[in-house]
Design an enzyme around this catalytic site. Structure first.
Site, short mmCIF file in Angstrom:
data_model
loop_
_atom_site.label_atom_id
_atom_site.label_comp_id
_atom_site.label_asym_id
_atom_site.label_seq_id
_atom_site.Cartn_x
_atom_site.Cartn_y
_atom_site.Cartn_z
N HIS A 151 -10.43 1.39 1.72
CA HIS A 151 -10.22 2.38 2.78
C HIS A 151 -11.45 2.22 3.68
O HIS A 151 -12.54 2.70 3.35
CB HIS A 151 -10.12 3.80 2.22
CG HIS A 151 -9.86 4.81 3.28
ND1 HIS A 151 -8.64 5.41 3.47
CD2 HIS A 151 -10.66 5.28 4.27
CE1 HIS A 151 -8.71 6.23 4.52
NE2 HIS A 151 -9.93 6.17 5.02
N HIS A 188 3.26 14.57 1.66
CA HIS A 188 2.61 15.87 1.44
C HIS A 188 3.66 16.94 1.63
O HIS A 188 4.45 16.88 2.58
CB HIS A 188 1.50 16.10 2.48
CG HIS A 188 0.28 15.26 2.26
ND1 HIS A 188 -0.66 15.53 1.30
CD2 HIS A 188 -0.13 14.13 2.87
CE1 HIS A 188 -1.62 14.62 1.34
NE2 HIS A 188 -1.32 13.75 2.29
N LEU A 198 -5.13 9.28 7.93
CA LEU A 198 -6.45 8.64 7.99
C LEU A 198 -6.34 7.19 7.55
O LEU A 198 -5.65 6.94 6.55
CB LEU A 198 -7.44 9.40 7.10
CG LEU A 198 -7.87 10.75 7.68
CD1 LEU A 198 -8.60 11.58 6.64
CD2 LEU A 198 -8.76 10.54 8.92
N ASP A 255 1.40 2.63 3.59
CA ASP A 255 0.56 3.82 3.41
C ASP A 255 1.41 5.09 3.45
O ASP A 255 0.95 6.15 3.90
CB ASP A 255 -0.56 3.90 4.45
CG ASP A 255 -1.67 4.88 4.02
OD1 ASP A 255 -1.71 5.24 2.84
OD2 ASP A 255 -2.45 5.29 4.89
N ASN A 275 -5.18 7.59 -5.98
CA ASN A 275 -5.88 8.84 -5.61
C ASN A 275 -5.09 10.08 -6.04
O ASN A 275 -4.75 10.93 -5.24
CB ASN A 275 -6.21 8.88 -4.11
CG ASN A 275 -4.99 8.80 -3.22
OD1 ASN A 275 -3.96 8.26 -3.60
ND2 ASN A 275 -5.11 9.35 -2.01
N LYS A 334 -9.38 0.00 -5.94
CA LYS A 334 -9.40 0.63 -4.61
C LYS A 334 -10.73 1.32 -4.37
O LYS A 334 -11.18 2.13 -5.19
CB LYS A 334 -8.25 1.65 -4.53
CG LYS A 334 -8.18 2.44 -3.24
CD LYS A 334 -7.67 1.59 -2.07
CE LYS A 334 -7.83 2.30 -0.74
NZ LYS A 334 -6.73 3.15 -0.36
N HIS A 374 1.54 5.43 -1.63
CA HIS A 374 1.20 6.63 -2.42
C HIS A 374 2.50 7.23 -2.95
O HIS A 374 3.40 7.55 -2.16
CB HIS A 374 0.51 7.68 -1.54
CG HIS A 374 -0.78 7.20 -0.96
ND1 HIS A 374 -2.00 7.39 -1.56
CD2 HIS A 374 -1.03 6.49 0.17
CE1 HIS A 374 -2.95 6.84 -0.83
NE2 HIS A 374 -2.39 6.28 0.24
N LEU A 375 2.56 7.40 -4.27
CA LEU A 375 3.77 7.98 -4.87
C LEU A 375 3.54 9.36 -5.44
O LEU A 375 4.50 10.04 -5.82
CB LEU A 375 4.29 7.06 -5.99
CG LEU A 375 4.99 5.78 -5.55
CD1 LEU A 375 5.38 4.95 -6.77
CD2 LEU A 375 6.23 6.07 -4.70
N ARG A 376 2.26 9.78 -5.57
CA ARG A 376 1.93 11.07 -6.21
C ARG A 376 2.42 11.09 -7.66
O ARG A 376 2.60 10.06 -8.28
CB ARG A 376 2.49 12.26 -5.42
CG ARG A 376 2.29 12.19 -3.93
CD ARG A 376 0.85 12.12 -3.51
NE ARG A 376 0.72 12.22 -2.06
CZ ARG A 376 -0.28 11.71 -1.36
NH1 ARG A 376 -1.25 11.04 -1.94
NH2 ARG A 376 -0.34 11.87 -0.06
N ALA A 409 -3.97 14.92 5.56
CA ALA A 409 -3.78 13.62 6.21
C ALA A 409 -2.73 12.83 5.46
O ALA A 409 -2.81 12.72 4.23
CB ALA A 409 -5.10 12.85 6.21
N HIS A 469 -4.60 -0.45 5.95
CA HIS A 469 -4.14 0.36 7.09
C HIS A 469 -5.09 0.29 8.30
O HIS A 469 -5.66 1.30 8.71
CB HIS A 469 -3.90 1.81 6.69
CG HIS A 469 -4.91 2.43 5.77
ND1 HIS A 469 -6.26 2.45 6.04
CD2 HIS A 469 -4.77 3.04 4.57
CE1 HIS A 469 -6.88 3.06 5.06
NE2 HIS A 469 -6.02 3.42 4.15
N HIS A 525 0.87 -1.21 0.00
CA HIS A 525 0.00 0.00 0.00
C HIS A 525 0.89 1.24 0.00
O HIS A 525 1.50 1.58 1.01
CB HIS A 525 -0.90 0.01 1.24
CG HIS A 525 -1.87 1.14 1.26
ND1 HIS A 525 -3.23 0.95 1.34
CD2 HIS A 525 -1.71 2.48 1.19
CE1 HIS A 525 -3.84 2.11 1.32
NE2 HIS A 525 -2.93 3.07 1.24
O1 DOR Z 1 -3.50 9.56 5.71
C1 DOR Z 1 -3.82 9.24 4.58
N1 DOR Z 1 -3.23 9.79 3.51
N2 DOR Z 1 -4.77 8.34 4.41
C2 DOR Z 1 -5.27 8.06 3.21
O2 DOR Z 1 -6.15 7.26 3.12
C3 DOR Z 1 -4.79 8.76 2.00
C4 DOR Z 1 -3.44 9.28 2.21
C5 DOR Z 1 -3.03 10.28 1.15
O3 DOR Z 1 -3.26 10.05 -0.02
O4 DOR Z 1 -2.45 11.30 1.54
ZN ZN Z 2 -3.40 5.05 1.59
#
Ligand code: DOR
Ligand code: ZN
Length: 353
Positions: free
Chosen positions: A140, A255, A223, A251, A45, A103, A19-21, A267, A178, A17
């Site tokens: 999620h 940011h 989150l 996860d 996302n 997802k 996130h790479l943006r 988050a 998560h 799981h």
């Molecule tokens: O804390 C989180 N950040 N929870 C998520 O489900 C998404 C993630 C994000 O994409 O920043």
């Molecule tokens: Zn996530």
């Protein structure tokens, strides 16, 4: 007295799981995962989200292009479920080897989830196809109902939505991502092998007090939000239990500092740079360092029916100071940075390079 370093040689792990943006952030963060992990399930996302086959193919290519030479890393792509995503798109993407999983974000439950599913029952016909073709559903697991207390949203999701879903789709493969509560641990333990859960490093290290220590600390806001201490204890027990239904998913969610520091901070916790070291510390503290390898490198592939990685990494018990910031190069508005999880702390384990 000479103290010898403790060493562990373990099969190279995967991150189930991540996130790479995109763009400059992607280019700056992917190496932190690829230096340790062989594969990762990439969250969809983005803005706009990955809702069709071409978007997933293009995003996968941008990820591959961002991996530094000499590192071998496979991104496993996911589709972002919406109320209208057509099941035939999922099926085609799956058969063509583009979509590894889909997802489910309940609409407005977390970062970039505005296009998510407004009512799970609305996509039951899509879920039926997923069950039929064997496309895993990654969830999620939080309700976004504003009347439900933010600390109860995972437990309420399980009761209101997950349980009916699993009862209806008996062969659907599901990962509750998560997990943060004792309720989730017990629910996953009591269900059959088609339900698994990922556990993040941060939910093993912090409880909800971390967000309020001496002030409001958005660095510890993610989150699902971290819960009470007894939930953290249950998660630690689950992670080190040796039960194959619990496996690694960081996860890691980068940011930019400016968005974490805002009065409405985003988050997400960026743990990729020290993820395996962070898990190692927890397993060691629990007297279960021997269980790290199955959790990190075996149970995920077993659940997804994938081969185990063949190469290994070596962890040594050698303290390392965690960097205060990871710079983002060539960012459009000038240089910016991301603060990693454990910033300024000393972790007890290091990867031997
Ligand atoms: O804390 C989180 N950040 N929870 C998520 O489900 C998404 C993630 C994000 O994409 O920043
Ligand atoms: Zn996530």
């Amino acid at each position: 007295m000479i103290e010898f370093e403790r060493k562990i040689r373990m099969r190279r792990p995967d991150d189930w799981h991540l996130h790479l943006r995109d763009g400059n952030i992607l280019n700056s963060v992917v190496a932190h995962t690829a230096r340790t992990f062989r594969r990762a399930v990439i969250m969809p996302n983005l803005q706009p989200p990955i809702t069709d086959i071409q978007k997933a193919i293009d995003y996968r290519q941008r990820i591959l292009d961002a991996i530094p030479d000499g590192l071998s890393f496979t991104p496993l792509m996911t589709a972002y479920l919406t109320d209208d995503l057509m099941p035939n798109v999922l099926e085609k993407g799956f058969r063509e080897g583009v979509f590894f999983a889909a997802k489910l974000y309940p609409a407005n439950s977390t970062t970039n989830s505005a296009f998510g599913v407004t009512n799970i029952e609305k996509i039951y016909s899509t879920v039926e196809i997923m069950e039929k073709i064997g496309l895993p559903l990654l969830i999620h697991g939080e309700v976004s109902d504003p009347h439900v207390d933010v600390f109860d949203r995972e437990a309420v999701f399980i009761e209101r939505h997950l349980d009916p879903l699993l009862k209806r789709f008996q062969n659907l493969q599901v990962v509750l991502e998560h997990i943060t509560t004792k309720d989730a641990v017990q629910y996953v333990q009591n269900s059959q092998s088609r339900l698994a859960a990922t556990i993040t490093p941060h939910h093993l290290h912090i409880n909800r007090n971390a967000m309020f220590k001496g002030g409001l600390r958005s660095d510890y806001f993610c989150l699902p939000v971290a819960k009470r201490e007894y939930h953290r204890v249950a998660l630690r027990q689950a992670a080190v239990s040796g039960e194959p239904c619990f496996f690694l998913g960081t996860d890691s969610a980068p940011h930019l500092r400016q968005f974490k520091e805002s009065s409405c901070g985003c988050a997400g916790i960026f743990n990729a740079p020290y993820a395996i070291e962070s898990y190692a510390q927890v397993f060691d503290e629990e007297g279960a360092i021997d269980r790290l390898e199955p959790f990190a490198s075996e149970f995920g592939p077993a659940f997804y029916g994938l081969p185990l990685n063949e190469d290994h990494i070596i962890l040594v018990q050698r303290p390392q100071l965690v960097q205060d910031r990871i710079e983002i190069q060539n960012f459009d508005q000038g240089k910016d940075y991301i603060v990693p999880f454990h910033a300024g702390e000393t972790l007890r384990w290091s990867i031997q390079v």
